[in-house]
Design a protein around this motif. Structure first.
Motif, mmCIF file in Angstrom:
data_model
loop_
_atom_site.group_PDB
_atom_site.id
_atom_site.type_symbol
_atom_site.label_atom_id
_atom_site.label_comp_id
_atom_site.label_asym_id
_atom_site.label_seq_id
_atom_site.Cartn_x
_atom_site.Cartn_y
_atom_site.Cartn_z
ATOM 1 N N THR A 58 -12.832 -12.337 6.781
ATOM 2 C CA THR A 58 -11.843 -13.187 7.537
ATOM 3 C C THR A 58 -11.718 -12.617 9.104
ATOM 4 N N ALA A 59 -11.230 -13.392 9.861
ATOM 5 C CA ALA A 59 -10.900 -13.004 11.058
ATOM 6 C C ALA A 59 -9.710 -11.966 11.000
ATOM 7 N N ALA A 60 -8.760 -12.360 10.137
ATOM 8 C CA ALA A 60 -7.712 -11.610 9.936
ATOM 9 C C ALA A 60 -7.950 -10.378 9.028
ATOM 10 N N ALA A 61 -7.020 -9.512 8.978
ATOM 11 C CA ALA A 61 -7.385 -8.427 8.106
ATOM 12 C C ALA A 61 -7.197 -8.978 6.717
ATOM 13 N N THR A 62 -8.056 -8.347 5.903
ATOM 14 C CA THR A 62 -7.974 -8.579 4.361
ATOM 15 C C THR A 62 -6.890 -7.928 3.797
ATOM 16 N N GLU A 63 -6.078 -8.722 3.024
ATOM 17 C CA GLU A 63 -4.685 -8.056 2.313
ATOM 18 C C GLU A 63 -5.200 -7.677 0.864
ATOM 19 N N VAL A 64 -4.532 -6.396 0.597
ATOM 20 C CA VAL A 64 -4.678 -6.079 -0.982
ATOM 21 C C VAL A 64 -3.300 -5.406 -1.112
ATOM 22 N N SER A 65 -2.928 -6.053 -2.431
ATOM 23 C CA SER A 65 -1.516 -5.940 -3.157
ATOM 24 C C SER A 65 -1.648 -5.561 -4.626
ATOM 25 N N LEU A 66 -0.393 -5.181 -5.226
ATOM 26 C CA LEU A 66 -0.438 -4.997 -6.532
ATOM 27 C C LEU A 66 -0.043 -6.304 -7.139
ATOM 28 N N LEU A 75 -4.869 -4.205 -8.561
ATOM 29 C CA LEU A 75 -5.083 -4.604 -7.189
ATOM 30 C C LEU A 75 -5.799 -5.759 -7.248
ATOM 31 N N VAL A 76 -4.931 -6.784 -6.294
ATOM 32 C CA VAL A 76 -5.554 -8.284 -6.038
ATOM 33 C C VAL A 76 -5.664 -8.346 -4.575
ATOM 34 N N ASP A 77 -6.470 -9.440 -4.236
ATOM 35 C CA ASP A 77 -6.519 -9.810 -2.913
ATOM 36 C C ASP A 77 -5.483 -10.535 -2.544
ATOM 37 N N LEU A 83 -9.333 -7.258 -8.365
ATOM 38 C CA LEU A 83 -10.211 -6.411 -7.452
ATOM 39 C C LEU A 83 -10.795 -5.201 -8.295
ATOM 40 N N TYR A 84 -12.046 -4.822 -8.120
ATOM 41 C CA TYR A 84 -12.515 -4.160 -9.155
ATOM 42 C C TYR A 84 -13.264 -2.845 -8.527
ATOM 43 N N LEU A 85 -13.566 -1.600 -9.236
ATOM 44 C CA LEU A 85 -14.500 -0.628 -8.572
ATOM 45 C C LEU A 85 -15.686 -0.561 -9.603
ATOM 46 N N PHE A 86 -16.804 0.117 -8.963
ATOM 47 C CA PHE A 86 -17.977 0.145 -9.752
ATOM 48 C C PHE A 86 -18.278 1.518 -10.110
ATOM 49 N N GLU A 87 -18.201 2.173 -11.169
ATOM 50 C CA GLU A 87 -18.396 3.787 -11.400
ATOM 51 C C GLU A 87 -19.682 4.178 -10.757
ATOM 52 N N PRO A 113 -7.961 -3.521 6.910
ATOM 53 C CA PRO A 113 -7.394 -4.017 5.874
ATOM 54 C C PRO A 113 -5.967 -3.665 5.648
ATOM 55 N N LYS A 114 -5.142 -4.793 5.312
ATOM 56 C CA LYS A 114 -3.500 -4.566 5.097
ATOM 57 C C LYS A 114 -3.169 -4.402 3.865
ATOM 58 N N ALA A 115 -2.022 -3.328 3.882
ATOM 59 C CA ALA A 115 -1.397 -3.066 2.443
ATOM 60 C C ALA A 115 -0.359 -3.858 2.011
ATOM 61 N N GLY A 116 -0.349 -4.743 1.270
ATOM 62 C CA GLY A 116 0.614 -5.485 0.430
ATOM 63 C C GLY A 116 1.588 -4.716 -0.203
ATOM 64 N N LEU A 117 2.505 -5.461 -1.127
ATOM 65 C CA LEU A 117 3.421 -4.966 -1.789
ATOM 66 C C LEU A 117 2.651 -4.159 -2.933
ATOM 67 N N GLY A 118 3.230 -2.954 -3.190
ATOM 68 C CA GLY A 118 2.748 -2.011 -4.026
ATOM 69 C C GLY A 118 1.389 -1.070 -3.778
#
Length: 179
Positions: A58-66, A75-77, A83-87, A113-118
């Motif tokens: 996205t042109a704007a920062a991607t937001e990640v929050s709890l 974590l969610v977008d 949202l997932y991690l890959f071991e 990226p932008k840090a959302g709530l949590g």
């Protein structure tokens, strides 16, 4: 020899109605072709198993929050998708390519990226992938979505072995959420 009164002649309304019907039918077919009945080879769809439309940066920062997921807080977008991690990944280094990215699209951004709530802002970052895109990371873990998570909060990909390693939801601490 006399001909029946209608032989060789059309009833007065048959010509214009028939031509109008054919003309309207042609318009419907042309409209259908122009509005997308034909498939665009560059666009993938959800009707094909394991395929989806690419998730564009996205042109704007991607937001990640709890957020709330089917497995609890994770974590969610910005749209509430898990949202997932890959071991198999290293710190700020993705090993997911090709078919893996078809099932597990990388969370990408054009700006920091932008840090959302949590979410702890100091754990949120991004790195440049080998394909040149910027992928969002949290506590060094590259972040991904899962194509089978259709609705916000779905967590179908949690604790799933795929492409050579396990996939997990991510806690606000940056650790994987246990099974």
């Amino acid at each position: 020899m006399t001909r029946p009164p209608t032989a060789g002649r059309r009833p007065p309304t048959a010509g214009p109605v028939r031509r109008g019907t054919i003309w309207a039918g042609g318009l419907v077919l042309a409209g259908a072709a122009l509005t997308g009945c034909a498939r665009d080879a560059d666009r993938l769809d959800m009707d094909t198993p394991g395929r989806t439309l690419p998730v564009p940066a996205t042109a704007a920062a991607t937001e990640v929050s709890l957020g709330t997921t089917a497995r609890g807080p994770a974590l969610v977008d910005g749209a509430g998708h898990s949202l997932y991690l890959f071991e198999k990944d290293g710190a700020n280094a993705s090993t997911c390519e090709g078919d893996c990215l078809d099932m597990w699209p990388a969370v990408t951004t054009l700006e920091p990226p932008k840090a959302g709530l949590g979410v702890r802002a100091e754990l949120l970052g991004s790195f440049t992938r080998e394909d040149g895109g910027k992928q969002v990371s949290y506590a060094g873990h590259p972040l991904y979505r899962f194509v089978k998570d259709v609705s916000p909060g779905d967590a179908i990909g949690h604790d799933l072995a795929d492409h050579g390693a396990e996939w997990y939801l991510v806690a606000s601490s940056g650790e994987r959420i246990p099974s």
